[in-house]
Design a protein around this motif. Structure first.
Motif, PDB file in Angstrom:
ATOM      1  N   LYS A  92       0.835  -1.212   0.000  1.00 51.49           N
ATOM      2  CA  LYS A  92       0.000   0.000   0.000  1.00 51.49           C
ATOM      3  C   LYS A  92       0.864   1.255   0.000  1.00 51.49           C
ATOM      4  O   LYS A  92       0.531   2.259  -0.597  1.00 51.49           O
ATOM      5  N   GLN A  93       1.991   1.138   0.723  1.00 53.11           N
ATOM      6  CA  GLN A  93       2.900   2.292   0.736  1.00 53.11           C
ATOM      7  C   GLN A  93       3.311   2.664  -0.699  1.00 53.11           C
ATOM      8  O   GLN A  93       3.308   3.832  -1.084  1.00 53.11           O
ATOM      9  N   VAL A  94       3.639   1.635  -1.469  1.00 47.82           N
ATOM     10  CA  VAL A  94       4.010   1.892  -2.864  1.00 47.82           C
ATOM     11  C   VAL A  94       2.839   2.537  -3.593  1.00 47.82           C
ATOM     12  O   VAL A  94       2.984   3.486  -4.366  1.00 47.82           O
ATOM     13  N   LYS A  95       1.643   2.034  -3.318  1.00 47.46           N
ATOM     14  CA  LYS A  95       0.458   2.585  -3.998  1.00 47.46           C
ATOM     15  C   LYS A  95       0.227   4.047  -3.611  1.00 47.46           C
ATOM     16  O   LYS A  95      -0.205   4.860  -4.429  1.00 47.46           O
ATOM     17  N   VAL A  96       0.527   4.355  -2.351  1.00 48.36           N
ATOM     18  CA  VAL A  96       0.346   5.750  -1.914  1.00 48.36           C
ATOM     19  C   VAL A  96       1.319   6.660  -2.671  1.00 48.36           C
ATOM     20  O   VAL A  96       0.952   7.746  -3.120  1.00 48.36           O
ATOM     21  N   LEU A  97       2.546   6.161  -2.830  1.00 44.40           N
ATOM     22  CA  LEU A  97       3.511   6.966  -3.607  1.00 44.40           C
ATOM     23  C   LEU A  97       3.027   7.135  -5.044  1.00 44.40           C
ATOM     24  O   LEU A  97       3.174   8.194  -5.654  1.00 44.40           O
ATOM     25  N   GLN A  98       2.409   6.061  -5.554  1.00 50.08           N
ATOM     26  CA  GLN A  98       1.862   6.162  -6.920  1.00 50.08           C
ATOM     27  C   GLN A  98       0.717   7.171  -6.970  1.00 50.08           C
ATOM     28  O   GLN A  98       0.559   7.904  -7.947  1.00 50.08           O
ATOM     29  N   LEU A  99      -0.070   7.206  -5.910  1.00 50.71           N
ATOM     30  CA  LEU A  99      -1.190   8.156  -5.864  1.00 50.71           C
ATOM     31  C   LEU A  99      -0.656   9.596  -5.887  1.00 50.71           C
ATOM     32  O   LEU A  99      -1.158  10.449  -6.633  1.00 50.71           O
ATOM     33  N   ILE A 100       0.387   9.839  -5.121  1.00 45.33           N
ATOM     34  CA  ILE A 100       0.998  11.184  -5.116  1.00 45.33           C
ATOM     35  C   ILE A 100       1.481  11.528  -6.531  1.00 45.33           C
ATOM     36  O   ILE A 100       1.227  12.613  -7.059  1.00 45.33           O
ATOM     37  N   ASN A 101       2.121  10.531  -7.106  1.00 44.85           N
ATOM     38  CA  ASN A 101       2.635  10.724  -8.463  1.00 44.85           C
ATOM     39  C   ASN A 101       1.500  11.039  -9.445  1.00 44.85           C
ATOM     40  O   ASN A 101       1.622  11.917 -10.310  1.00 44.85           O
ATOM     41  N   ALA A 102       0.399  10.321  -9.283  1.00 48.89           N
ATOM     42  CA  ALA A 102      -0.736  10.523 -10.191  1.00 48.89           C
ATOM     43  C   ALA A 102      -1.257  11.956 -10.085  1.00 48.89           C
ATOM     44  O   ALA A 102      -1.574  12.600 -11.085  1.00 48.89           O
TER      45      ALA A 102
END
Ligand code: AMP
Length: 939
Positions: A92-102
């Motif tokens: 999920k941490q990785v996904k959160v970073l992806q969300l920021i990126n998005a």
């Protein structure tokens, strides 16, 4: 992989740009579990250097130090991750970073940009939690924030999601993830994310914003009431432009800027003139009433007018100039940037910090006009860079009557072209003046920090039609129904400030009525306006002269020899290419008097004299260093290390500046830039050379709208010289003609000079005349191609030392004038064809006169020469060009007035033709022979 190899790979990798965060995530994943990434990536990461033999993982921070890019990418280190992320939620941490990126990439697509709320924004899946396998259930879980620059390392997802929406989907839509330079991206992220794109706004700033809106709205209302139906290209709907420009100029002054040059089209121009530049409203009202200033000759409409003033800022006064503008949209922008370059050069400032260009664009035009691309392309090049331009789009969502997306362009935003130079783009809802203020300061800081272009897309609307007489409902019914009920920006912001307790309703009313009273009074309404003292050039020595003004350009043989010696001096360790070495050897022989001077040497000697006298020269063109035809070689290229050397820039210590640049492959933007340069700097001989003369076609708008008519319309002098290779040598329709007829057709009011020099001595003295005279008029030169190496087109040093340009050249052979039965007049290369043929024919009854300046026609000099041939009745104009082209139709009235009374004037040349020249060499040769025979044969 070696560090240098890795860095090189990184610097050039497409992964280094917008996808950088992706690598950040992958690298972090690799550190967690090397098997979690693909073989290819594992290979790359494993080859990261193991310093001192220590394992990669434990040396993570060192690796970061070695690879700044990765360092910048990976603040989500394992340590902080272990401390602050929820256990078992690494995925999920990785996904959160992806969300920021998005959000960084695509948040602008959900931003609230359209004041009218009419944009249909499709939902972007990447901005939804579910797309990242996250949900509201995770809202209370704290995650590491990676490089999200909010000043915290971690945050609960709920807060983060709110913050991302506030930062990237509010009144500002930011596009910067296309920038490949990590430092720039991090800088922007820090500035935007640290305040969630909404910093605290000081009360003083709020009041200034409101005052700007009051002025913008008040001005248009006043004009609308006083001059109903008059065209004013109202700013209404884009009112924020006024406080925005004032804030931008003020911020620039605070940062040390000394001059600001603004380019804009008609929309909002009158408002800007009065409310930003401080033009006197009473002068404007007089113009609306039909009064005008006679000093400006033919004049121009009021929404094309330029203006100059000074403006007080916290950093001191700065000079403001709004460039005059024709109706051709966008073409003024390279003019402005050229003007800025001249001012920077004058101030000896190479980083752009002292002079700021602001260009204001329309949304339809910035996407539609090719010169925009040309200008962006120039922005980082040696010869044209100015340390970045702040570009503002007044995006009123409609181009005259053409609607935004379906007809006007093929890109999502009108600003997409700016991505070609990786400019950051800030879309901003113009009904939120505080957001406008934030991006304005940010944009300028970015420009000053990185010396690059930056774009603000001021998303607004147009309250009336294209002009005030138009009926916009006819074509945009839904939009205009909405506009009709939409409150004006001044009211929206005043209500906000009243609600915030910043100002009271009666104070707002007073601001409005005070502004109206100031207009009634007719005096300047800009508090920051100051009388002009800050501009740094004096044009008065160049005013009020005609083209035949006296000037001193005397030069001795010895002086020319000395110049020539210096011109042929270059560093001893310089290895020249063999043909260039031969050419320089020949030049030494020319100076020693062993060889006659050719064109290239004479031209270089002219430049040498001009810079030695202390004037500057700036020359650009697609191949101007070498010369298209291998004749100039003003820039030498060392064959051993590729370094450049410019003898003309090394004449002596106190010489003027010699700048010569091969230009970007554009005509419109480059000629416009040089026009801008020359109208801002009378102390520099500014020259643009076309690769072939007909390429000037690509700059026709500049030639028509600025060069030929700028002085008549706007009183702006310009000494720009165009060198346009021209001559009929069988090279076909494209490379024969510089379209002399077009330049001659535009001649009137002594607006410019059109010259066709035929000898090296003539080019030497023509260029020196252009620099020496206290006159700044454009000079259009039909310059040669084959004449560059023609054995007859040579001069002696003594001929150069005559020091004057002969506007007409008399017969040179031993022809007894009273035996002459026909006089042939001509210009340019055909002269040598006529001369050679006449010599072959051993004719003595035909004299040949060269008209070297076709405009202004040199009546006096022509008359002197003509007086020898008063008895001759048979006069012929001979030209290489077809009859409908060249000088025949446009100049014959001058010839006729100058000829003896009983004389007849006939034509010898090619027949009229739709094409400038034939494509077949055999036909060309036959035509050339016929026209020469025709000219020399007395019937
Ligand atoms: P600027 O720096 O462009 O604002 O110009 C300041 C003043 O210099 C203008 O108001 C004009 O009086 C004068 N000036 C500037 N450019 C020219 C020009 N090309 N020709 C004549 N006068 C000029």
């Amino acid at each position: 992989m070696q560090q240098s190899v890795m860095k090189a790979w990184w610097d050039s990798s497409h992964m280094a740009g917008g996808n950088a965060t992706y690598i950040e995530e992958m690298y972090e994943a690799f550190l967690d579990d090397s098997q979690s990434v693909s073989d290819e990536w594992r290979d790359i990461f494993e080859k990261l250097p193991k310093l001192d033999g220590v394992e990669v993982e434990t040396k993570h921070s060192l690796v970061r130090d070695q690879f700044r890019h990765l360092a910048a990418l990976g603040p989500a280190s394992r340590v902080s991750s272990a401390q602050s992320t929820a256990s078992g939620s690494d995925e999920k941490q990785v996904k959160v970073l992806q969300l920021i990126n998005a959000f960084r990439f695509r948040g602008h697509q959900h931003a609230n940009l359209d004041p009218l709320g009419l944009w249909k924004q499709p939902r972007v899946r990447d901005l939804e939690l579910s797309h990242h396998n996250l949900s509201e259930k995770d809202f209370d879980t704290t995650f590491n924030l990676g490089s999200y620059a909010i000043g915290k390392e971690s945050m609960p997802l709920g807060e983060l999601f709110d913050s991302l929406n506030r930062t990237y989907c509010g009144s500002i839509g930011t596009e910067y993830m296309h920038i490949t330079d990590t430092d720039q991206k991090r800088w922007l992220q820090h500035r935007i994310e640290s305040v969630q794109a909404k910093p605290e706004v000081a009360r003083e700033d709020k009041i200034n914003l409101l005052k700007g809106l009051v002025a913008a709205d008040g001005m248009e209302k006043y004009l609308g009431a006083k001059f109903p139906g008059a065209k004013r290209f109202s700013l209404e709907g884009g009112d924020s432009l006024v406080p925005m420009l004032k804030a931008l100029i003020s911020h620039a002054g605070s940062n040390g800027t000394k001059e600001v040059v603004v380019g804009m089209a008609h929309r909002g121009r009158i408002n800007t003139l009065v409310n930003v530049l401080g033009k006197n409203p009473s002068v404007l009202f007089d113009e609306f009433s039909g009064k005008h200033d006679d000093s400006l000759g033919a004049g121009d409409v009021k929404y094309h007018a330029g203006y100059s003033s000074d403006f007080a800022t916290p950093g001191g006064n700065l000079h403001l100039a709004l460039a005059f503008n024709p109706s051709h949209l966008e073409i003024v922008n390279p003019v402005v940037i050229g003007s800025v370059r001249a001012r920077l050069d004058r101030r000896g400032c190479s980083d752009g910090s002292l002079v700021l260009p602001i260009t204001i664009h329309g949304d339809a035009a910035i996407a539609g006009q090719g010169v925009v691309q040309e200008t962006f392309n120039m922005s980082q090049t040696r010869g044209f860079q100015v340390g970045g331009t702040v570009r503002i789009v007044i995006n009123n969502q409609v181009g005259f009557t053409t609607s935004k997306t379906e007809d006007a362009r093929s890109t999502q935003y009108c600003t997409d072209i700016a991505k070609m130079v990786q400019a950051p783009i800030f879309h901003v809802n113009s009904d939120d003046p505080e957001a406008v203020l934030f991006v304005t300061r940010l944009a300028l800081d970015y420009r000053n920090q990185f010396k690059r272009d930056v774009v603000i897309d001021l998303v607004c609307y147009r309250r009336h039609g294209h002009n005030e007489a138009d009926e916009p409902n006819a074509t945009q019914p839904i939009m205009y129904q909405k506009i009709k009920i939409h409150p004006v920006p001044r009211k929206i912001y005043a209500d906000q400030l009243i609600a915030e307790g910043v100002i009271e309703a009666h104070e707002v009313k007073k601001l409005v009525s005070d502004y109206r009273a100031a207009l009634d009074h007719g005096a300047c309404v800009v508090e920051e306006w100051r009388p002009m003292t800050e501009h740094s050039v004096d044009w008065s020595p160049f005013l009020g002269h005609d083209w035949d003004v006296n000037y001193d350009s005397s030069i001795s043989v010895d002086q020319i020899k000395e110049l020539g010696e210096k011109l042929c001096t270059f560093p001893a360790d310089y290895t020249l290419q063999s043909r260039v070495a031969k050419l320089y050897k020949d030049r030494v022989s020319m100076i020693n008097g062993e060889k006659a001077l050719d064109w290239g040497m004479a031209e270089n000697l002219a430049y040498a004299d001009i810079v030695t006298r202390g004037s500057n020269i700036r020359m650009t063109g697609q191949d101007s260093g070498r010369g298209t035809f291998f004749h100039r070689h003003a820039v030498l290229h060392n064959q051993t290390d590729g370094s450049d050397y410019i003898p003309l820039a090394n004449m002596n210590d106190d010489q003027g500046k010699m700048e010569i640049y091969d230009s970007v492959l554009s005509e419109a933007a480059v000629v416009a830039f040089e026009y801008g340069y020359a109208t801002a700097e009378p102390g520099t001989l500014t020259i643009w050379e076309a690769q072939f003369g007909d390429f000037a076609n690509g700059a026709q708008v500049v030639i028509d709208q600025f060069l030929s008519s700028g002085e008549a319309k706007w009183g702006r002098l310009c000494g720009l010289t165009l060198l346009l290779p021209h001559g009929y040598e069988g090279q076909g329709p494209e490379h024969s003609s510089a379209r002399l007829e077009r330049f001659l057709q535009m001649c009137a009011d002594h607006n410019w000079q059109v010259c066709v020099p035929s000898t090296p001595a003539q080019v030497f003295n023509m260029l020196r005349r252009q620099a020496c005279r206290p006159l700044r008029k454009p000079l259009i030169v039909m310059s040669p191609k084959s004449l560059l190496r023609h054995p007859l087109a040579v001069s002696s040093i003594e001929e150069l030392a005559e020091g004057v340009f002969h506007n007409v050249i008399d017969e040179i052979d031993d022809i007894v004038s009273n035996k002459v039965k026909r006089v042939v007049m001509c210009s340019g290369k055909v002269y040598y064809d006529l001369l050679e043929q006449r010599r072959k024919n051993e004719q003595t009854d035909v004299a040949i006169i060269r008209v070297e300046q076709l405009y202004p026609f040199p009546q006096a000099e022509f008359g002197q020469i003509m007086s020898k041939f008063k008895h001759v009745k048979d006069w012929v104009w001979c030209q290489e060009e077809p009859q409908n082209q060249g000088a025949w139709y446009c100049s014959q009235h001058h010839f006729r007035t100058a000829l003896p009374r009983a004389a007849t004037l006939t034509y010898a040349g090619r027949n009229a033709s739709a094409s400038p020249a034939v494509g077949y060499i055999s036909v060309h040769n036959q035509q050339q022979k016929d026209l020469v025979d025709d000219a020399l044969t007395i019937k």
